[in-house]
Structure formats: C-alpha cells, structure tokens
Design an enzyme around this catalytic site. Structure first.
Site, PDB file in Angstrom:
ATOM      1  N   ARG A 141       0.822  -1.220   0.000  1.00 15.33           N
ATOM      2  CA  ARG A 141       0.000   0.000   0.000  1.00 15.33           C
ATOM      3  C   ARG A 141       0.851   1.263   0.000  1.00 15.33           C
ATOM      4  O   ARG A 141       0.459   2.278   0.603  1.00 15.33           O
ATOM      5  CB  ARG A 141      -0.931   0.037   1.216  1.00 15.33           C
TER       6      ARG A 141
ATOM      7  N   ARG B 211      -3.298   6.852   1.287  1.00 16.71           N
ATOM      8  CA  ARG B 211      -3.775   8.086   1.920  1.00 16.71           C
ATOM      9  C   ARG B 211      -2.807   8.755   2.883  1.00 16.71           C
ATOM     10  O   ARG B 211      -3.036   9.883   3.300  1.00 16.71           O
ATOM     11  CB  ARG B 211      -5.090   7.800   2.653  1.00 16.71           C
TER      12      ARG B 211
ATOM     13  N   ARG C 103      -6.554  11.748  -5.741  1.00 21.36           N
ATOM     14  CA  ARG C 103      -7.833  11.058  -5.557  1.00 21.36           C
ATOM     15  C   ARG C 103      -8.998  12.051  -5.622  1.00 21.36           C
ATOM     16  O   ARG C 103     -10.040  11.765  -6.199  1.00 21.36           O
ATOM     17  CB  ARG C 103      -7.857  10.316  -4.233  1.00 21.36           C
TER      18      ARG C 103
ATOM     19  N   TYR D 184     -14.941 -11.503   0.804  1.00 16.92           N
ATOM     20  CA  TYR D 184     -15.668 -10.269   0.458  1.00 16.92           C
ATOM     21  C   TYR D 184     -16.912 -10.571  -0.377  1.00 16.92           C
ATOM     22  O   TYR D 184     -17.949  -9.930  -0.224  1.00 16.92           O
ATOM     23  CB  TYR D 184     -14.752  -9.301  -0.296  1.00 16.92           C
TER      24      TYR D 184
ATOM     25  N   ASP E 173      -7.012  -2.479  -7.019  1.00 15.74           N
ATOM     26  CA  ASP E 173      -7.511  -3.093  -5.793  1.00 15.74           C
ATOM     27  C   ASP E 173      -7.783  -4.564  -6.060  1.00 15.74           C
ATOM     28  O   ASP E 173      -8.029  -4.961  -7.203  1.00 15.74           O
ATOM     29  CB  ASP E 173      -8.794  -2.404  -5.318  1.00 15.74           C
TER      30      ASP E 173
HETATM   31  O1  CP3 Z   1       0.066  -1.668  -2.438  1.00 12.59           O
HETATM   32  C1  CP3 Z   1      -0.270  -0.747  -3.200  1.00 12.59           C
HETATM   33  O2  CP3 Z   1       0.181   0.419  -3.114  1.00 12.59           O
HETATM   34  C2  CP3 Z   1      -1.197  -1.077  -4.357  1.00 12.59           C
HETATM   35  C3  CP3 Z   1      -2.563  -0.778  -4.175  1.00 12.59           C
HETATM   36  C4  CP3 Z   1      -3.479  -1.662  -3.347  1.00 12.59           C
HETATM   37  C5  CP3 Z   1      -4.687  -1.166  -2.823  1.00 12.59           C
HETATM   38  N1  CP3 Z   1      -5.373  -2.197  -2.270  1.00 12.59           N
HETATM   39  C6  CP3 Z   1      -5.134   0.242  -2.919  1.00 12.59           C
HETATM   40  C7  CP3 Z   1      -6.195   0.689  -2.021  1.00 12.59           C
HETATM   41  C8  CP3 Z   1      -3.414  -3.019  -3.029  1.00 12.59           C
HETATM   42  C9  CP3 Z   1      -2.310  -4.021  -3.289  1.00 12.59           C
HETATM   43  C10 CP3 Z   1      -4.627  -3.336  -2.351  1.00 12.59           C
HETATM   44  C11 CP3 Z   1      -4.965  -4.703  -1.893  1.00 12.59           C
HETATM   45  C12 CP3 Z   1      -6.165  -4.915  -1.076  1.00 12.59           C
HETATM   46  N2  CP3 Z   1      -7.385  -4.311  -1.164  1.00 12.59           N
HETATM   47  C13 CP3 Z   1      -6.265  -5.905  -0.083  1.00 12.59           C
HETATM   48  C14 CP3 Z   1      -5.186  -6.908   0.270  1.00 12.59           C
HETATM   49  C15 CP3 Z   1      -4.111  -6.311   1.062  1.00 12.59           C
HETATM   50  C16 CP3 Z   1      -4.510  -5.900   2.434  1.00 12.59           C
HETATM   51  O3  CP3 Z   1      -4.399  -4.709   2.721  1.00 12.59           O
HETATM   52  O4  CP3 Z   1      -4.867  -6.784   3.214  1.00 12.59           O
HETATM   53  C17 CP3 Z   1      -7.556  -5.860   0.457  1.00 12.59           C
HETATM   54  C18 CP3 Z   1      -8.118  -6.716   1.576  1.00 12.59           C
HETATM   55  C19 CP3 Z   1      -8.264  -4.852  -0.255  1.00 12.59           C
HETATM   56  C20 CP3 Z   1      -9.694  -4.470  -0.104  1.00 12.59           C
HETATM   57  C21 CP3 Z   1      -9.824  -3.064   0.250  1.00 12.59           C
HETATM   58  N3  CP3 Z   1      -9.588  -2.008  -0.603  1.00 12.59           N
HETATM   59  C22 CP3 Z   1     -10.185  -2.533   1.511  1.00 12.59           C
HETATM   60  C23 CP3 Z   1     -10.479  -3.370   2.741  1.00 12.59           C
HETATM   61  C24 CP3 Z   1     -10.157  -1.124   1.385  1.00 12.59           C
HETATM   62  C25 CP3 Z   1     -10.515  -0.122   2.401  1.00 12.59           C
HETATM   63  C26 CP3 Z   1      -9.349   0.032   3.322  1.00 12.59           C
HETATM   64  C27 CP3 Z   1      -9.256   1.394   3.909  1.00 12.59           C
HETATM   65  O5  CP3 Z   1      -8.172   1.646   4.442  1.00 12.59           O
HETATM   66  O6  CP3 Z   1     -10.201   2.183   3.823  1.00 12.59           O
HETATM   67  C28 CP3 Z   1      -9.747  -0.830   0.056  1.00 12.59           C
HETATM   68  C29 CP3 Z   1      -9.539   0.514  -0.510  1.00 12.59           C
HETATM   69  C30 CP3 Z   1      -8.149   0.843  -0.944  1.00 12.59           C
HETATM   70  N4  CP3 Z   1      -7.387   0.062  -1.755  1.00 12.59           N
HETATM   71  C31 CP3 Z   1      -7.436   2.041  -0.665  1.00 12.59           C
HETATM   72  C32 CP3 Z   1      -6.208   1.960  -1.356  1.00 12.59           C
HETATM   73  C33 CP3 Z   1      -5.138   2.995  -1.437  1.00 12.59           C
HETATM   74  C34 CP3 Z   1      -7.944   3.213   0.168  1.00 12.59           C
HETATM   75  C35 CP3 Z   1      -9.025   3.833  -0.640  1.00 12.59           C
HETATM   76  C36 CP3 Z   1      -9.037   5.305  -0.561  1.00 12.59           C
HETATM   77  O7  CP3 Z   1      -8.187   5.988  -1.183  1.00 12.59           O
HETATM   78  O8  CP3 Z   1      -9.966   5.784   0.102  1.00 12.59           O
END
Ligand code: CP3
Length: 361
Positions: free
Chosen positions: A27, A31, A40, A154, A77
């Site tokens: 990640r 943010r 964003r 999910y 994602d």
């Molecule tokens: O690593 C990176 O920089 C690449 C981008 C990436 C994102 N999600 C961007 C993201 C990767 C590799 C993921 C994987 C992901 N997404 C996982 C597996 C890894 C982990 O963290 O366990 C999972 C379970 C998800 C599902 C997901 N997407 C969730 C649960 C959320 C909300 C989390 C939160 O913090 O609000 C997301 C959204 C998400 N995916 C964000 C980002 C940068 C935040 C969204 C935003 O900008 O508001």
C-alpha cells in the site's frame, strides 16, 4: 524490454547477491501521502482513480518520487475481480468496500463465470501498460491479485467482516458451494494475472489477507490449494525473463513450509514471525518478504531505525549473508503514518550490510 536499472528486488527474489537490500511497502501509494489525497480528489473517488490509467500511473509513481524504493506496485484493488464477475463493487465513505450483490444463493453461485480480463478488466491492463512505460525500467513493476479465499470472503460477506460468519457457514455447511466460488475465482485470477504479465507486470503477488482466519485443515483445502493452482497456471516467463510469484497469507506463519512448497518464489510474512526462524524453516527454498509491524512507523525515526535493524538482524547479523530477503512491512502501511517516517525506514534498510559482494551490477 531491457532489465530494470535497479534490479535488486528481482535479484533478491532469485536469492542472488544484491548491491543493497531491496525495500518496498504494501500500500505504498495511499492516503498517508498528501499528493495521493490530492490526485484522488481530482479523480472524484477511489474507483475512478483505479479506472483512469493516467491517474493510476500518477499515484503509483508518487511514493517512488519521494523515497528511494526498489519496486513499484500497480495501483488498483483486489476487489476489481469480483466486480468484473458482476457483484457490483462500491465504496461507502468511511466504511470500506461493499458489494451490491453478495454471493449467498446457490443459483447465483452456479451462474458465476470467468470474466475475460481484456474485456471487463481492460482498465487495469491499460494502467499496467502505462505504468510500465512511465517507469522506464527504473525499478520492476509488481502486479497483484487477491487470493481466491480472500476474494470469496468479500464476495460472500458482501464487504469486510469481523467474524466471517457467512463465508464460514458456507465453508462448513455447503463446502460444495464455496469450492465452486473458489474454482471459478481461481480461473479468473489466473487469466487476470497472466494478462497483467502480458502487459508489463514483472513480478506477481497474491494477497491472502484472510487465509489466516481459517482452521488448519480448512486453510489447506480452501486457501492454499487454490493458490497452488494459480501458481501452476501462471506464465512464469515473459519476453525471456522469469516472472517470480510472491504468496502472502497474513497470519500464515504456521503453514510456512507448506506455502514454500507451493511452487512460489517468495513468501510474504506478517510481523508475528522471527525472520531468522522463518529462514531456517524454508531452508533456502524461497525468498522471504517482510516483516516490520506497520505500527512501528508511528514512533519517532530513531525507534524506527532500531526496530528495522532488529528485524534485519533476525534474518542475518550485520556482515552475514542476507540473500533472499526483501524488506517490507508485515501488512499495508497505515493512512495515519507520518510520511517523513518512511524515509528513515528506507535509509535504515539500504544502510544495512548485504554481506555478499555483488557481481554483475
Ligand atoms: O500496495 C499498493 O500500493 C497497491 C494498491 C493496493 C490497494 N489495495 C489500494 C487501495 C493493493 C495491493 C490493495 C490490496 C487490497 N485491497 C487488499 C489486500 C491487502 C490488504 O491490505 O490486506 C484488500 C483486503 C483490499 C480491499 C480493500 N480495498 C479494503 C479493505 C479497502 C478499504 C481500506 C481502507 O483503508 O479504507 C480498500 C480501498 C483501498 N485500496 C485504498 C487503497 C489505497 C484506500 C481507498 C481510498 O483511497 O480511500
């Protein structure tokens, strides 16, 4: 395509000597970076950001512009795959991801199909191509997908969950239905990751965020077995270069030997594990990626350096052989991380002696 100029990450994945220890952060585009929040906002929302190749490329490069990181990861994602399977992904402000049509009914599960990534996920492939070009071979590009079990969590729950009641009820009461979901999802992930590889991803990683919530036997049957199928179905070479595969099961250290035998090249570890012990257990069969507690980054820089050195020393005392280690956090970086703290971590890792003279650089 020539090899990346900084190929320490690829070399570590192959357990070859490196000029410095490679580090990237799960990640890393997110943010905690003000420039990410700005892009964003310009995109409108998170999904619009994922769907614009130019903006996804912009945010992928942001952490690399700030820090001397050794790999880029595609900005997307894991939930794009179930969305392409027709479940209707949306994000509720402050509540995380949700699906309009969670998978609960036998009829809907029987109707599941493998989407053509070049059709339903073309926006991810466009972003992959755009990012790879923009990187200009500075560092390698990582593609990724969720593991079938984590995606199924999910898909069945309809969003995040604390107890996984619905998916675990299905696992025990109707394992045939869960196997059907996992089978279709595995085929979808194979096609999707192969398309990412065809469009420039040089390494692929499976995020099994929720595999660690399973009982021992259930993990083998419902998570690892499907990740093994995926590893076997991937293009392991593209344009004459090997494509390494990283498997990351959060909470999966108990099953480290089994994961290492899956055919993958590297295993990601969360922070609960001692890296030296993990290294002994896999006996050089795979590289290891991890495993600093992301919460360490909330502490002052001198603490971060001390904690990072402790993790590094657990893998190998300074001056010893450090081959096969990719430094990372044990899970994604928190949105509350002060950006300047990341710089201290990257320096600490790069300053740690690699222990082996590096040829061919
Ligand atoms: O690593 C990176 O920089 C690449 C981008 C990436 C994102 N999600 C961007 C993201 C990767 C590799 C993921 C994987 C992901 N997404 C996982 C597996 C890894 C982990 O963290 O366990 C999972 C379970 C998800 C599902 C997901 N997407 C969730 C649960 C959320 C909300 C989390 C939160 O913090 O609000 C997301 C959204 C998400 N995916 C964000 C980002 C940068 C935040 C969204 C935003 O900008 O508001």
């Amino acid at each position: 395509m020539p090899r990346p100029r900084n190929d320490n990450f690829l070399r570590a994945l192959k357990k070859q000597p490196v000029t410095r220890l490679p580090i990237w952060l799960m990640r890393q585009a997110g943010r905690y970076l003000p420039e990410y929040c700005e892009t964003r906002k310009r995109a409108g929302d998170f999904l619009a950001l994922c769907k614009s190749a130019d903006l996804a490329c912009e945010v992928t490069l942001q952490p690399l512009a700030r820090y001397d990181l050794d790999a880029a990861i595609l900005f997307s994602d894991i939930l794009t795959v179930p969305d392409a399977m027709g479940l209707g992904l949306y994000f509720e402000a402050g509540e995380g991801p949700r699906f309009e049509r969670p998978l609960r009914e036998e009829q809907a599960i029987n109707a599941l199909y493998v989407p053509d990534p070049y059709d339903r996920l073309a926006y991810v492939l466009d972003a992959t191509l755009t990012i790879r070009k923009a990187l200009d071979n500075a560092v390698p590009l990582i593609g990724f997908s969720g593991s079938p079990y984590t995606l199924a969590c999910y898909m069945v729950e309809g969003g995040g969950s604390k107890d996984f009641r619905h998916v675990k009820t299905m696992l025990y009461a109707r394992p045939d239905l869960l196997h059907r979901i996992l089978d279709v999802t595995s085929k979808a992930v194979i096609a999707y990751l192969n398309a990412q590889i065809e469009n420039g991803a040089q390494v692929v990683m499976l995020f099994d965020t929720w595999g660690g919530s399973l009982a021992n036997a259930a993990y083998q049957e419902f998570s690892l077995a499907y990740m093994r199928q995926i590893v076997a179905g991937l293009h392991r070479e593209q344009a004459g270069e090997p494509i390494p595969v990283i498997l990351f099961t959060k909470g999966g250290a108990l099953w480290l030997e089994r994961i290492a035998e899956s055919g993958c090249d590297a295993v990601g570890l969360d922070w609960t594990v001692d890296l030296g012990e993990a290294r002994r257990r896999v006996g050089g069969q795979v590289a290891l990626q991890g495993n600093l507690d992301p919460c360490v980054l909330f502490a002052p820089p001198e603490t971060i350096v001390r904690e990072a050195n402790q993790v590094l020393a657990s893998y190998g005392a300074a001056g010893n052989d450090m081959t096969g280690l990719i430094f990372n956090l044990g899970h994604g970086i928190s949105q509350f991380t002060p950006p300047e703290h990341v710089r201290a971590l990257v320096h600490a890792v790069h300053n740690y002696p690699t222990g082996t003279p590096c040829q061919g650089q």
